[in-house]
Design a protein around this motif. Structure first.
Motif, PDB file in Angstrom:
ATOM      1  N   LEU A   1      -1.421   8.705  -3.964  1.00 39.72           N
ATOM      2  CA  LEU A   1      -2.248   9.729  -3.311  1.00 39.72           C
ATOM      3  C   LEU A   1      -1.491  11.056  -3.223  1.00 39.72           C
ATOM      4  N   LEU A   2      -0.220  10.998  -2.822  1.00 40.36           N
ATOM      5  CA  LEU A   2       0.580  12.225  -2.746  1.00 40.36           C
ATOM      6  C   LEU A   2       0.704  12.877  -4.115  1.00 40.36           C
ATOM      7  N   THR A   3       0.921  12.076  -5.148  1.00 39.75           N
ATOM      8  CA  THR A   3       1.049  12.614  -6.502  1.00 39.75           C
ATOM      9  C   THR A   3      -0.233  13.297  -6.950  1.00 39.75           C
ATOM     10  N   ARG A   4      -1.376  12.704  -6.620  1.00 36.40           N
ATOM     11  CA  ARG A   4      -2.673  13.237  -7.053  1.00 36.40           C
ATOM     12  C   ARG A   4      -3.103  14.468  -6.274  1.00 36.40           C
ATOM     13  N   LEU A   5      -2.831  14.476  -4.965  1.00 40.59           N
ATOM     14  CA  LEU A   5      -3.473  15.464  -4.103  1.00 40.59           C
ATOM     15  C   LEU A   5      -2.564  16.563  -3.571  1.00 40.59           C
ATOM     16  N   LEU A   6      -1.252  16.370  -3.612  1.00 44.36           N
ATOM     17  CA  LEU A   6      -0.348  17.396  -3.080  1.00 44.36           C
ATOM     18  C   LEU A   6      -0.094  18.462  -4.142  1.00 44.36           C
ATOM     19  N   ALA A   7      -0.360  19.712  -3.787  1.00 45.23           N
ATOM     20  CA  ALA A   7      -0.196  20.822  -4.726  1.00 45.23           C
ATOM     21  C   ALA A   7       1.283  21.031  -5.056  1.00 45.23           C
ATOM     22  N   PRO A   8       1.599  21.523  -6.251  1.00 44.99           N
ATOM     23  CA  PRO A   8       2.990  21.872  -6.564  1.00 44.99           C
ATOM     24  C   PRO A   8       3.550  22.823  -5.515  1.00 44.99           C
ATOM     25  N   GLY A   9       4.714  22.496  -4.979  1.00 46.86           N
ATOM     26  CA  GLY A   9       5.306  23.308  -3.925  1.00 46.86           C
ATOM     27  C   GLY A   9       4.706  23.081  -2.560  1.00 46.86           C
TER      28      GLY A   9
ATOM     29  N   ARG B   1       0.804  -1.212   0.000  1.00 50.98           N
ATOM     30  CA  ARG B   1       0.000   0.000   0.000  1.00 50.98           C
ATOM     31  C   ARG B   1       0.845   1.273   0.000  1.00 50.98           C
ATOM     32  N   ARG B   2       2.165   1.143   0.065  1.00 49.28           N
ATOM     33  CA  ARG B   2       3.011   2.311  -0.175  1.00 49.28           C
ATOM     34  C   ARG B   2       2.813   2.827  -1.596  1.00 49.28           C
ATOM     35  N   ILE B   3       2.496   1.918  -2.510  1.00 49.22           N
ATOM     36  CA  ILE B   3       2.211   2.308  -3.894  1.00 49.22           C
ATOM     37  C   ILE B   3       1.001   3.235  -3.924  1.00 49.22           C
TER      38      ILE B   3
ATOM     39  N   PHE C   1      10.365   8.381  -0.274  1.00 50.85           N
ATOM     40  CA  PHE C   1       9.843   9.695  -0.651  1.00 50.85           C
ATOM     41  C   PHE C   1      10.883  10.524  -1.425  1.00 50.85           C
ATOM     42  N   HIS C   2      11.711   9.824  -2.215  1.00 53.56           N
ATOM     43  CA  HIS C   2      12.810  10.524  -2.891  1.00 53.56           C
ATOM     44  C   HIS C   2      12.333  11.513  -3.949  1.00 53.56           C
ATOM     45  N   GLY C   3      11.067  11.418  -4.371  1.00 53.67           N
ATOM     46  CA  GLY C   3      10.536  12.380  -5.328  1.00 53.67           C
ATOM     47  C   GLY C   3      10.208  13.729  -4.712  1.00 53.67           C
ATOM     48  N   LEU C   4      10.311  13.826  -3.390  1.00 51.43           N
ATOM     49  CA  LEU C   4      10.056  15.069  -2.670  1.00 51.43           C
ATOM     50  C   LEU C   4      11.358  15.608  -2.096  1.00 51.43           C
TER      51      LEU C   4
END
Length: 241
Positions: free
Chosen positions: A155-163, A148-150, A206-209
């Motif tokens: 969820l973070l990709t869909r819902l977290l605003a840029p920045g 479920r980490r996937i 979370f390396h994409g952040l």
């Protein structure tokens, strides 16, 4: 019908079933029944039953690392962080699997005069609209099975605003929580009460952040207005602008 896998979500649901034990936190209903029983006794000596926000949240607000905006509180429990975020000027959506926890959180919010939109259900399945300037998770991530980490990263990709910011509090390796390897969790069909992570593991997941801060939570005395336990990591990340 036994041949019922045709999507990634079908595979994830199949894996969910491996943990569908009444004694575990990730049951066939996603854990709602287990957590309902957990929250039913409000007088239990559970550290995070206190009506106090995380010390890290207060710290980030005091230092200006977080500013009011739209926030999603994942696994809000009895609402302690959601209520403080609302008082700090945030527009708050708060989600929890347990209707018992949501009922308690609504009562606390009403007593505090906090305007919060509470949602009962699985955050991966709820139809949450728009983007959030802050996604806040204090104690949800470490109760997810590895697959479920996937869903969590999606969820973070869909819902977290840029920045926008993502704030996390979870079990730290060497403190509380299971350090059993992922593969062994599936062999034993158990999360062993929750998963502990190392700094390196969190940075890899979370390396994409962009990491703003990653540290142990500072323990707080009982009379302090904040919650803090040293067996937890507290981390703040920022999404690419």
């Amino acid at each position: 019908m036994d041949r019922n896998i045709r999507s990634v979500e079908d595979v994830l649901r199949l894996l969910d079933g491996l943990f569908a034990r009444e004694a575990d936190r990730w049951t066939s209903d996603g854990g709602a029944t287990w957590w309902d029983r957990f929250y039913a006794d409000r007088d239990k000596p559970v550290p995070f039953f206190v009506a106090k926000p995380d010390e890290s949240l207060l710290d980030w607000l005091d230092r200006g690392l977080l500013t009011p905006g739209r926030v999603l509180d994942l696994g809000c429990g009895a609402g302690r962080n959601a209520i403080h975020l609302a008082a700090a000027g945030f527009t708050v959506d708060a989600v929890d699997l347990s209707p018992t926890a949501i009922t308690w959180a609504r009562e606390r919010a009403a007593q505090a005069g906090a305007d919060i939109r509470f949602h009962h259900g699985d955050a991966f399945q709820l139809d949450l609209d728009g983007r959030y300037d802050l996604i806040y998770d204090s104690g949800c991530f470490h109760h997810l099975p590895p697959h479920r980490r996937i869903s969590y990263l999606d969820l973070l990709t869909r819902l977290l605003a840029p920045g926008g910011h993502f704030a996390l509090t979870c079990f730290a390796a060497g403190g509380m929580g299971s350090e059993v390897p992922d593969a062994e969790l599936y062999r034993e069909a158990s999360l062993f009460g929750g998963l502990a992570y190392t700094e390196a593991e969190l940075r890899w997941i979370f390396h994409g952040l962009t990491e703003v801060e990653l540290r142990r939570m500072r323990p707080q005395p009982a009379e302090d207005p904040a919650f803090g336990e040293s067996f937890l990591w507290t981390a703040l990340f920022r999404a690419p602008a």
